[in-house]
Design an enzyme around this catalytic site. Sequence first.
Site, PDB file in Angstrom:
ATOM      1  N   SER A  30       0.858  -1.182   0.000  1.00 39.56           N
ATOM      2  CA  SER A  30       0.000   0.000   0.000  1.00 39.56           C
ATOM      3  C   SER A  30       0.897   1.235   0.000  1.00 39.56           C
ATOM      4  O   SER A  30       0.928   2.010   0.942  1.00 39.56           O
ATOM      5  CB  SER A  30      -0.914  -0.011   1.228  1.00 39.56           C
ATOM      6  OG  SER A  30      -0.147  -0.014   2.416  1.00 39.56           O
ATOM      7  N   HIS A  84      -3.201  -6.172   2.171  1.00 37.85           N
ATOM      8  CA  HIS A  84      -2.273  -7.188   2.680  1.00 37.85           C
ATOM      9  C   HIS A  84      -2.879  -8.590   2.755  1.00 37.85           C
ATOM     10  O   HIS A  84      -2.240  -9.513   3.236  1.00 37.85           O
ATOM     11  CB  HIS A  84      -1.769  -6.794   4.079  1.00 37.85           C
ATOM     12  CG  HIS A  84      -0.875  -5.603   4.076  1.00 37.85           C
ATOM     13  ND1 HIS A  84      -0.408  -5.017   5.221  1.00 37.85           N
ATOM     14  CD2 HIS A  84      -0.344  -4.881   3.048  1.00 37.85           C
ATOM     15  CE1 HIS A  84       0.357  -3.978   4.910  1.00 37.85           C
ATOM     16  NE2 HIS A  84       0.405  -3.876   3.599  1.00 37.85           N
ATOM     17  N   GLN A 112      -6.727  -2.364   6.997  1.00 39.77           N
ATOM     18  CA  GLN A 112      -5.486  -3.093   6.707  1.00 39.77           C
ATOM     19  C   GLN A 112      -4.838  -3.734   7.936  1.00 39.77           C
ATOM     20  O   GLN A 112      -4.372  -4.870   7.868  1.00 39.77           O
ATOM     21  CB  GLN A 112      -4.497  -2.142   6.042  1.00 39.77           C
ATOM     22  CG  GLN A 112      -3.211  -2.791   5.578  1.00 39.77           C
ATOM     23  CD  GLN A 112      -2.294  -1.811   4.872  1.00 39.77           C
ATOM     24  OE1 GLN A 112      -2.539  -1.436   3.731  1.00 39.77           O
ATOM     25  NE2 GLN A 112      -1.248  -1.374   5.545  1.00 39.77           N
ATOM     26  N   GLU A 113      -4.804  -3.006   9.067  1.00 40.16           N
ATOM     27  CA  GLU A 113      -4.063  -3.545  10.219  1.00 40.16           C
ATOM     28  C   GLU A 113      -4.760  -3.242  11.542  1.00 40.16           C
ATOM     29  O   GLU A 113      -5.147  -2.098  11.790  1.00 40.16           O
ATOM     30  CB  GLU A 113      -2.641  -2.948  10.261  1.00 40.16           C
ATOM     31  CG  GLU A 113      -1.824  -3.280   9.032  1.00 40.16           C
ATOM     32  CD  GLU A 113      -0.545  -2.447   8.918  1.00 40.16           C
ATOM     33  OE1 GLU A 113       0.018  -2.055   9.951  1.00 40.16           O
ATOM     34  OE2 GLU A 113      -0.130  -2.188   7.774  1.00 40.16           O
ATOM     35  N   GLU A 160       1.866  -9.726   6.541  1.00 37.63           N
ATOM     36  CA  GLU A 160       2.722  -9.460   7.700  1.00 37.63           C
ATOM     37  C   GLU A 160       2.525 -10.462   8.827  1.00 37.63           C
ATOM     38  O   GLU A 160       2.939 -10.238   9.961  1.00 37.63           O
ATOM     39  CB  GLU A 160       2.468  -8.029   8.216  1.00 37.63           C
ATOM     40  CG  GLU A 160       2.865  -6.971   7.203  1.00 37.63           C
ATOM     41  CD  GLU A 160       2.651  -5.552   7.706  1.00 37.63           C
ATOM     42  OE1 GLU A 160       2.275  -5.362   8.884  1.00 37.63           O
ATOM     43  OE2 GLU A 160       2.861  -4.618   6.917  1.00 37.63           O
ATOM     44  N   ASP A 164      -4.414   0.627  11.450  1.00 37.55           N
ATOM     45  CA  ASP A 164      -3.953   1.340  10.258  1.00 37.55           C
ATOM     46  C   ASP A 164      -5.028   1.139   9.197  1.00 37.55           C
ATOM     47  O   ASP A 164      -5.209   0.020   8.700  1.00 37.55           O
ATOM     48  CB  ASP A 164      -2.602   0.785   9.773  1.00 37.55           C
ATOM     49  CG  ASP A 164      -2.117   1.493   8.501  1.00 37.55           C
ATOM     50  OD1 ASP A 164      -2.806   2.425   8.033  1.00 37.55           O
ATOM     51  OD2 ASP A 164      -1.052   1.101   7.975  1.00 37.55           O
ATOM     52  N   GLU A 174      -3.625   5.053  12.218  1.00 37.98           N
ATOM     53  CA  GLU A 174      -2.752   5.463  11.117  1.00 37.98           C
ATOM     54  C   GLU A 174      -3.575   5.642   9.837  1.00 37.98           C
ATOM     55  O   GLU A 174      -4.486   4.854   9.572  1.00 37.98           O
ATOM     56  CB  GLU A 174      -1.705   4.357  10.926  1.00 37.98           C
ATOM     57  CG  GLU A 174      -0.635   4.643   9.888  1.00 37.98           C
ATOM     58  CD  GLU A 174       0.353   3.469   9.809  1.00 37.98           C
ATOM     59  OE1 GLU A 174       0.734   2.904  10.861  1.00 37.98           O
ATOM     60  OE2 GLU A 174       0.738   3.106   8.681  1.00 37.98           O
ATOM     61  N   ASP A 215       1.137   8.107   7.464  1.00 38.06           N
ATOM     62  CA  ASP A 215       2.078   7.243   6.744  1.00 38.06           C
ATOM     63  C   ASP A 215       2.113   7.707   5.288  1.00 38.06           C
ATOM     64  O   ASP A 215       3.004   8.474   4.896  1.00 38.06           O
ATOM     65  CB  ASP A 215       1.620   5.787   6.889  1.00 38.06           C
ATOM     66  CG  ASP A 215       2.353   4.818   5.979  1.00 38.06           C
ATOM     67  OD1 ASP A 215       3.375   5.202   5.408  1.00 38.06           O
ATOM     68  OD2 ASP A 215       1.899   3.654   5.826  1.00 38.06           O
ATOM     69  N   LYS A 228       9.454   5.411   7.498  1.00 45.73           N
ATOM     70  CA  LYS A 228       9.889   4.262   6.699  1.00 45.73           C
ATOM     71  C   LYS A 228      11.077   4.719   5.853  1.00 45.73           C
ATOM     72  O   LYS A 228      10.901   5.487   4.900  1.00 45.73           O
ATOM     73  CB  LYS A 228       8.764   3.816   5.768  1.00 45.73           C
ATOM     74  CG  LYS A 228       7.570   3.157   6.466  1.00 45.73           C
ATOM     75  CD  LYS A 228       6.428   2.998   5.471  1.00 45.73           C
ATOM     76  CE  LYS A 228       5.338   2.081   5.972  1.00 45.73           C
ATOM     77  NZ  LYS A 228       4.116   2.175   5.116  1.00 45.73           N
ATOM     78  N   HIS A 251       8.493  -1.034   9.572  1.00 45.06           N
ATOM     79  CA  HIS A 251       8.815  -1.992   8.508  1.00 45.06           C
ATOM     80  C   HIS A 251       7.922  -1.707   7.299  1.00 45.06           C
ATOM     81  O   HIS A 251       7.105  -0.789   7.308  1.00 45.06           O
ATOM     82  CB  HIS A 251       8.581  -3.416   9.001  1.00 45.06           C
ATOM     83  CG  HIS A 251       7.132  -3.721   9.316  1.00 45.06           C
ATOM     84  ND1 HIS A 251       6.673  -4.967   9.671  1.00 45.06           N
ATOM     85  CD2 HIS A 251       6.008  -2.922   9.326  1.00 45.06           C
ATOM     86  CE1 HIS A 251       5.376  -4.934   9.877  1.00 45.06           C
ATOM     87  NE2 HIS A 251       4.942  -3.714   9.678  1.00 45.06           N
ATOM     88  N   ARG A 252       8.051  -2.537   6.257  1.00 45.31           N
ATOM     89  CA  ARG A 252       7.110  -2.556   5.140  1.00 45.31           C
ATOM     90  C   ARG A 252       6.428  -3.926   5.131  1.00 45.31           C
ATOM     91  O   ARG A 252       6.894  -4.859   5.782  1.00 45.31           O
ATOM     92  CB  ARG A 252       7.834  -2.360   3.791  1.00 45.31           C
ATOM     93  CG  ARG A 252       8.620  -1.090   3.632  1.00 45.31           C
ATOM     94  CD  ARG A 252       7.822   0.182   3.836  1.00 45.31           C
ATOM     95  NE  ARG A 252       6.605   0.335   3.075  1.00 45.31           N
ATOM     96  CZ  ARG A 252       6.387   1.262   2.139  1.00 45.31           C
ATOM     97  NH1 ARG A 252       7.359   2.098   1.838  1.00 45.31           N
ATOM     98  NH2 ARG A 252       5.219   1.372   1.538  1.00 45.31           N
ATOM     99  N   SER A 253       5.371  -4.041   4.344  1.00 47.96           N
ATOM    100  CA  SER A 253       4.698  -5.346   4.306  1.00 47.96           C
ATOM    101  C   SER A 253       5.586  -6.406   3.654  1.00 47.96           C
ATOM    102  O   SER A 253       5.566  -7.573   4.035  1.00 47.96           O
ATOM    103  CB  SER A 253       3.354  -5.238   3.600  1.00 47.96           C
ATOM    104  OG  SER A 253       3.483  -4.560   2.375  1.00 47.96           O
ATOM    105  N   LYS A 275       6.793  -0.191  14.498  1.00 47.23           N
ATOM    106  CA  LYS A 275       5.800  -1.084  13.888  1.00 47.23           C
ATOM    107  C   LYS A 275       6.567  -2.101  13.077  1.00 47.23           C
ATOM    108  O   LYS A 275       7.147  -1.765  12.045  1.00 47.23           O
ATOM    109  CB  LYS A 275       4.851  -0.266  13.008  1.00 47.23           C
ATOM    110  CG  LYS A 275       3.757  -1.138  12.416  1.00 47.23           C
ATOM    111  CD  LYS A 275       2.628  -0.319  11.827  1.00 47.23           C
ATOM    112  CE  LYS A 275       2.806  -0.074  10.352  1.00 47.23           C
ATOM    113  NZ  LYS A 275       1.523   0.194   9.662  1.00 47.23           N
TER     114      LYS A 275
HETATM  115  C1  2PG Z   1       1.767   0.367   6.098  1.00 44.15           C
HETATM  116  C2  2PG Z   1       2.728  -0.696   5.668  1.00 44.15           C
HETATM  117  C3  2PG Z   1       3.426  -1.473   6.727  1.00 44.15           C
HETATM  118  P1  2PG Z   1       3.081  -1.263   3.181  1.00 44.15           P
HETATM  119  O1  2PG Z   1       0.812   0.698   5.393  1.00 44.15           O
HETATM  120  O2  2PG Z   1       1.974   0.969   7.130  1.00 44.15           O
HETATM  121  O3  2PG Z   1       2.596  -2.109   7.636  1.00 44.15           O
HETATM  122  O4  2PG Z   1       2.307  -1.418   4.596  1.00 44.15           O
HETATM  123  O5  2PG Z   1       4.489  -1.618   3.423  1.00 44.15           O
HETATM  124  O6  2PG Z   1       2.358  -2.234   2.295  1.00 44.15           O
HETATM  125  O7  2PG Z   1       2.930   0.156   2.741  1.00 44.15           O
HETATM  126 MG    MG Z   2       0.359   2.423   6.831  1.00 43.57          MG
END
Ligand code: 2PG
Ligand code: MG
Length: 422
Positions: free
Chosen positions: A48, A152, A161-162, A205, A241, A286, A312, A337, A365-367, A388
């Site tokens: 994303s 994800h 998403q999270e 993840e 998130d 987020e 983000d 990130k 991190h990233r996914s 995270k």
């Molecule tokens: C997010 C991330 C990490 P992605 O949206 O915060 O959890 O996802 O790396 O796919 O952008």
């Molecule tokens: Mg995010």
Amino acid sequence: MRAIISGLSARKILDSRGNPTIEVELIANSKAGEIVGHGKAAAPSGASTGRHEVVAFPKGGVDEAVKEIDEIFAKLLGADVSEQGRIDALLRKIDGTRDLHRIGGNTTVAISMAVAKAAASSAKTPLYRHLGKDGATGLPYPLGNILGGGAHAGKMAPDIQEFLAVPVGARRFVDAAFANTKVHKRVRSMIEEKDKTFTGGKGDEGAWAPNLDNLAALEIFTQACEDVSDELGFQIRPGLDLASSSMYDAKKGKYVYKREGKLRDTGEQIEFVLDAIKSHKLFYVEDPLREDDFRSFAELTKKVRNCLICGDDLFVTNVDRIRKGIKLHAANSVLIKPNQIGTISGTIAAVELAKQNGYTPVMSHRSGETTDETIAHLAVGLGCPIIKTGTVGGERIAKLNELIRIEEELGDRARMGNLPFK
Ligand code: 2PG
Ligand code: MG
């Protein structure tokens, strides 16, 4: 002692989704030609991704990036690894574009991280201490991805998403990390009670990806946080998130909740998020709104107390966008990130700007990840009170276990990071 870049190589490796990414190795020599420093780093990748992030790879992808490494090496040869700022500026100059699309932001970030690691190794000190000196003693609270969907996971999973657990009451990092795994286990059994057909499926993840709508998932998740808080005797708060840009349909001008079969306009989206914050006492939210809607972000932030509103895709670790957000009071927290901005220097600048303005920086991190553990050191070294980086899975525990080691190494000096509220 001088430590001069004397070797740089790159290879294509796998990330956690099985996609290719880049890993680089850098060697630094003393003036006499002895090897005095070594750094190895790999870049992650998002699903994303924000529209304003730097571009991860050149046109030809990772293979092209690997091919270009010799040309880059020729220009870095002889630079001192202690001069992170100068080398990062050089990397940007070698690329020559604002969004780093010529050699790729993942190429530059991997090199930049390898430079920092080589500098730390040549100074015979861990990276977190190299970055933060003796003040680097705060361990971040781990923001653990427990359940999720969106970009994800598969289409029957929630739109959000999270669903993220934050063990704010933990006294030690190791306790916090294990608290998240307890919530993860508890959520699995609660999903199984509700859905007898649940196969144990997980998203990118390692968060559970059940066939549940957002509200059912939120109920289970927040209940699990409470149950495990009671069991452990310290508080674990829930967070989300929403990755709202992935849901936003610009033509319709609405947020599309496919799983729920609902459309929400911006006002309804703000109400939906506010309601979730209030009824579930969320600690962290987020990307509650799409990436360019600074004003709606501000409207939401103004209405909440004691909840982190983190940008983000809104900020993409970019100081210009963070500055704009600060001016508009768009949020109170910034996701960090490194590969969104392409260098360690850009990452440090984003963290510093956030801290100076009372925005809580959250290292992330990233996914799509590798077992690279650099962000664990960045979180401690740059003083981010939250990280995270998932809950389970090899590429996630690579960071969590590194933080456990750092906590052990700090011994009596280790403390948990400073949260603005609990
Ligand atoms: C997010 C991330 C990490 P992605 O949206 O915060 O959890 O996802 O790396 O796919 O952008
Ligand atoms: Mg995010």
